[in-house]
Design a protein around this motif. Structure first.
Motif, PDB file in Angstrom:
ATOM      1  N   TYR A  62       6.307   6.882   1.686  1.00 44.07           N
ATOM      2  CA  TYR A  62       6.189   5.483   2.089  1.00 44.07           C
ATOM      3  C   TYR A  62       4.718   5.143   2.328  1.00 44.07           C
ATOM      4  O   TYR A  62       4.012   5.871   3.024  1.00 44.07           O
ATOM      5  N   TYR A  63       4.252   4.046   1.722  1.00 40.86           N
ATOM      6  CA  TYR A  63       2.903   3.528   1.952  1.00 40.86           C
ATOM      7  C   TYR A  63       2.982   2.038   2.239  1.00 40.86           C
ATOM      8  O   TYR A  63       3.522   1.274   1.426  1.00 40.86           O
ATOM      9  N   SER A  64       2.431   1.618   3.374  1.00 47.06           N
ATOM     10  CA  SER A  64       2.224   0.185   3.578  1.00 47.06           C
ATOM     11  C   SER A  64       1.047  -0.212   2.696  1.00 47.06           C
ATOM     12  O   SER A  64       0.334   0.645   2.164  1.00 47.06           O
ATOM     13  N   LEU A  65       0.832  -1.510   2.537  1.00 50.04           N
ATOM     14  CA  LEU A  65      -0.272  -1.967   1.700  1.00 50.04           C
ATOM     15  C   LEU A  65      -1.608  -1.458   2.241  1.00 50.04           C
ATOM     16  O   LEU A  65      -2.463  -0.989   1.482  1.00 50.04           O
ATOM     17  N   SER A  66      -1.791  -1.498   3.544  1.00 51.51           N
ATOM     18  CA  SER A  66      -3.049  -1.005   4.125  1.00 51.51           C
ATOM     19  C   SER A  66      -3.175   0.510   3.956  1.00 51.51           C
ATOM     20  O   SER A  66      -4.277   1.027   3.759  1.00 51.51           O
ATOM     21  N   ASP A  67      -2.057   1.247   3.983  1.00 46.70           N
ATOM     22  CA  ASP A  67      -2.093   2.694   3.741  1.00 46.70           C
ATOM     23  C   ASP A  67      -2.569   3.011   2.324  1.00 46.70           C
ATOM     24  O   ASP A  67      -3.296   3.984   2.104  1.00 46.70           O
ATOM     25  N   LEU A  68      -2.138   2.188   1.345  1.00 48.48           N
ATOM     26  CA  LEU A  68      -2.551   2.413  -0.040  1.00 48.48           C
ATOM     27  C   LEU A  68      -4.067   2.304  -0.183  1.00 48.48           C
ATOM     28  O   LEU A  68      -4.681   3.046  -0.939  1.00 48.48           O
ATOM     29  N   LEU A  69      -4.666   1.378   0.558  1.00 42.16           N
ATOM     30  CA  LEU A  69      -6.113   1.189   0.478  1.00 42.16           C
ATOM     31  C   LEU A  69      -6.879   2.355   1.085  1.00 42.16           C
ATOM     32  O   LEU A  69      -8.034   2.578   0.749  1.00 42.16           O
ATOM     33  N   VAL A  75      -3.206   9.024  -6.185  1.00 39.21           N
ATOM     34  CA  VAL A  75      -1.975   9.240  -5.440  1.00 39.21           C
ATOM     35  C   VAL A  75      -0.914   9.692  -6.439  1.00 39.21           C
ATOM     36  O   VAL A  75      -0.655   9.018  -7.437  1.00 39.21           O
ATOM     37  N   ARG A  76      -0.321  10.843  -6.179  1.00 34.76           N
ATOM     38  CA  ARG A  76       0.666  11.413  -7.112  1.00 34.76           C
ATOM     39  C   ARG A  76       1.970  10.630  -7.083  1.00 34.76           C
ATOM     40  O   ARG A  76       2.435  10.228  -6.031  1.00 34.76           O
ATOM     41  N   THR A  77       2.548  10.458  -8.274  1.00 36.80           N
ATOM     42  CA  THR A  77       3.819   9.755  -8.417  1.00 36.80           C
ATOM     43  C   THR A  77       4.948  10.758  -8.643  1.00 36.80           C
ATOM     44  O   THR A  77       4.706  11.961  -8.766  1.00 36.80           O
ATOM     45  N   LEU A  89      -1.891   7.481  -9.509  1.00 36.80           N
ATOM     46  CA  LEU A  89      -2.313   6.083  -9.440  1.00 36.80           C
ATOM     47  C   LEU A  89      -3.537   5.999  -8.534  1.00 36.80           C
ATOM     48  O   LEU A  89      -3.628   6.720  -7.544  1.00 36.80           O
ATOM     49  N   ASN A  90      -4.448   5.092  -8.864  1.00 37.35           N
ATOM     50  CA  ASN A  90      -5.641   4.863  -8.058  1.00 37.35           C
ATOM     51  C   ASN A  90      -5.575   3.460  -7.454  1.00 37.35           C
ATOM     52  O   ASN A  90      -5.244   2.498  -8.154  1.00 37.35           O
ATOM     53  N   PHE A  91      -5.921   3.367  -6.169  1.00 31.03           N
ATOM     54  CA  PHE A  91      -5.839   2.092  -5.459  1.00 31.03           C
ATOM     55  C   PHE A  91      -7.211   1.690  -4.949  1.00 31.03           C
ATOM     56  O   PHE A  91      -7.954   2.513  -4.407  1.00 31.03           O
ATOM     57  N   THR A  92      -7.545   0.410  -5.131  1.00 30.75           N
ATOM     58  CA  THR A  92      -8.775  -0.174  -4.617  1.00 30.75           C
ATOM     59  C   THR A  92      -8.445  -1.550  -4.068  1.00 30.75           C
ATOM     60  O   THR A  92      -7.407  -2.123  -4.398  1.00 30.75           O
ATOM     61  N   GLY A  93      -9.322  -2.075  -3.249  1.00 32.66           N
ATOM     62  CA  GLY A  93      -9.106  -3.430  -2.746  1.00 32.66           C
ATOM     63  C   GLY A  93      -9.912  -3.709  -1.514  1.00 32.66           C
ATOM     64  O   GLY A  93     -10.763  -2.922  -1.094  1.00 32.66           O
ATOM     65  N   ASN A  98      -6.211  -7.670   2.849  1.00 32.84           N
ATOM     66  CA  ASN A  98      -4.928  -7.047   2.528  1.00 32.84           C
ATOM     67  C   ASN A  98      -4.523  -7.270   1.075  1.00 32.84           C
ATOM     68  O   ASN A  98      -3.399  -7.651   0.790  1.00 32.84           O
ATOM     69  N   GLN A  99      -5.462  -7.027   0.164  1.00 41.65           N
ATOM     70  CA  GLN A  99      -5.205  -7.168  -1.260  1.00 41.65           C
ATOM     71  C   GLN A  99      -5.535  -5.841  -1.924  1.00 41.65           C
ATOM     72  O   GLN A  99      -6.580  -5.254  -1.643  1.00 41.65           O
ATOM     73  N   ALA A 100      -4.647  -5.380  -2.802  1.00 44.05           N
ATOM     74  CA  ALA A 100      -4.849  -4.078  -3.435  1.00 44.05           C
ATOM     75  C   ALA A 100      -4.678  -4.183  -4.942  1.00 44.05           C
ATOM     76  O   ALA A 100      -3.859  -4.958  -5.438  1.00 44.05           O
ATOM     77  N   ASN A 101      -5.463  -3.381  -5.655  1.00 41.25           N
ATOM     78  CA  ASN A 101      -5.338  -3.228  -7.097  1.00 41.25           C
ATOM     79  C   ASN A 101      -4.885  -1.804  -7.368  1.00 41.25           C
ATOM     80  O   ASN A 101      -5.230  -0.876  -6.634  1.00 41.25           O
ATOM     81  N   VAL A 102      -4.119  -1.646  -8.436  1.00 34.84           N
ATOM     82  CA  VAL A 102      -3.662  -0.320  -8.839  1.00 34.84           C
ATOM     83  C   VAL A 102      -4.134  -0.078 -10.272  1.00 34.84           C
ATOM     84  O   VAL A 102      -4.048  -0.957 -11.123  1.00 34.84           O
ATOM     85  N   SER A 103      -4.678   1.128 -10.506  1.00 37.10           N
ATOM     86  CA  SER A 103      -5.196   1.485 -11.821  1.00 37.10           C
ATOM     87  C   SER A 103      -4.558   2.789 -12.281  1.00 37.10           C
ATOM     88  O   SER A 103      -4.364   3.717 -11.494  1.00 37.10           O
ATOM     89  N   THR A 104      -4.264   2.839 -13.587  1.00 43.50           N
ATOM     90  CA  THR A 104      -3.661   4.036 -14.170  1.00 43.50           C
ATOM     91  C   THR A 104      -4.635   4.799 -15.052  1.00 43.50           C
ATOM     92  O   THR A 104      -4.325   5.889 -15.507  1.00 43.50           O
ATOM     93  N   GLY A 105      -5.799   4.224 -15.329  1.00 40.37           N
ATOM     94  CA  GLY A 105      -6.710   4.768 -16.322  1.00 40.37           C
ATOM     95  C   GLY A 105      -6.532   4.079 -17.658  1.00 40.37           C
ATOM     96  O   GLY A 105      -7.398   4.129 -18.525  1.00 40.37           O
ATOM     97  N   VAL A 106      -5.397   3.405 -17.842  1.00 40.32           N
ATOM     98  CA  VAL A 106      -5.121   2.635 -19.056  1.00 40.32           C
ATOM     99  C   VAL A 106      -5.080   1.149 -18.719  1.00 40.32           C
ATOM    100  O   VAL A 106      -5.627   0.322 -19.442  1.00 40.32           O
ATOM    101  N   VAL A 107      -4.426   0.805 -17.629  1.00 40.32           N
ATOM    102  CA  VAL A 107      -4.339  -0.584 -17.172  1.00 40.32           C
ATOM    103  C   VAL A 107      -4.731  -0.661 -15.703  1.00 40.32           C
ATOM    104  O   VAL A 107      -4.623   0.315 -14.963  1.00 40.32           O
ATOM    105  N   GLU A 108      -5.195  -1.833 -15.314  1.00 47.15           N
ATOM    106  CA  GLU A 108      -5.465  -2.115 -13.905  1.00 47.15           C
ATOM    107  C   GLU A 108      -4.869  -3.479 -13.598  1.00 47.15           C
ATOM    108  O   GLU A 108      -5.031  -4.432 -14.357  1.00 47.15           O
ATOM    109  N   THR A 109      -4.164  -3.567 -12.485  1.00 47.85           N
ATOM    110  CA  THR A 109      -3.522  -4.813 -12.093  1.00 47.85           C
ATOM    111  C   THR A 109      -3.502  -4.909 -10.583  1.00 47.85           C
ATOM    112  O   THR A 109      -3.796  -3.939  -9.887  1.00 47.85           O
TER     113      THR A 109
END
Length: 196
Positions: A62-69, A75-77, A89-93, A98-109
């Motif tokens: 379990y990760y809250s949005l702030s935990d992801l940052l 972070v292993r899936t 997955l890589n998280f930035t923001g 309280n805004q986060a982006n997730v990157s896979t190395g192929v896409v970022e959203t």
């Protein structure tokens, strides 16, 4: 729901939510995320790779949005360890907004919405299908508008016919995948509600 049952992912999630004190985090792509995949992207995957793609949208904690940052990237899936790949997955923001982006190395959203953020389950909406580098890294990013088809004599092969009748193989898989993600999120919320 059929795909959840045939791949046993639904059962796996149920067991994990019942037996783990770690919880779970799920990323659910939108309709547009699946519509923006290059036609045939999902059909080009083997059955095992489709399972890996599904599991790639799940973090076994379990990760809250702030935990992801604050998490240590990558972070292993749930897909990690299958066929030796990391599937992280890589998280930035910006923590203060309280805004986060997730990157896979192929896409970022970006994480565009929070469907659920109560332990033991967090479900976040993402604007793109998370494509793991382990499966899509050597290819060009399979997102965006499809390339125009060459003209053929048959009207059934035209892009308009495919769009109007929804008969292309890619469209049926996209519909199945979208149903999977929505069904998966519904299933997880049902399991958590049952446990409460």
């Amino acid at each position: 729901m059929r795909l959840l049952n045939t791949t046993q992912v639904g059962f796996q999630v149920s067991v994990q939510l019942n037996s783990s004190d770690q919880g779970m985090t799920i990323f659910a792509p939108t309709d547009n995320a699946f519509n923006n995949l290059k036609p045939g992207t999902l059909n080009s995957l083997t059955y095992q790779q489709q399972i890996q793609l599904i599991l790639y949208h799940i973090i076994p904690k379990y990760y809250s949005l702030s935990d992801l940052l604050l998490a240590s990237n990558p972070v292993r899936t749930q897909a990690t360890g299958q066929d030796g790949g990391v599937f992280g997955l890589n998280f930035t923001g910006q923590g203060q907004i309280n805004q986060a982006n997730v990157s896979t190395g192929v896409v970022e959203t970006r994480i565009s919405n929070i469907l659920r953020q109560n332990f033991p389950l967090a479900v976040y909406v993402v604007d793109m299908v998370l494509l793991p580098e382990e499966l899509f890294g050597n290819k060009t990013a399979p997102t965006g508008a499809p390339a125009p088809k060459t003209s053929r004599s048959s009207d059934a092969d035209s892009p308009a016919a495919d769009g109007d009748h929804n008969t292309s193989a890619g469209s049926s898989v996209k519909g199945t995948s979208l149903g999977f993600v929505l069904g998966f999120a519904w299933f997880c919320c049902s399991v958590v509600s049952y446990l409460s």
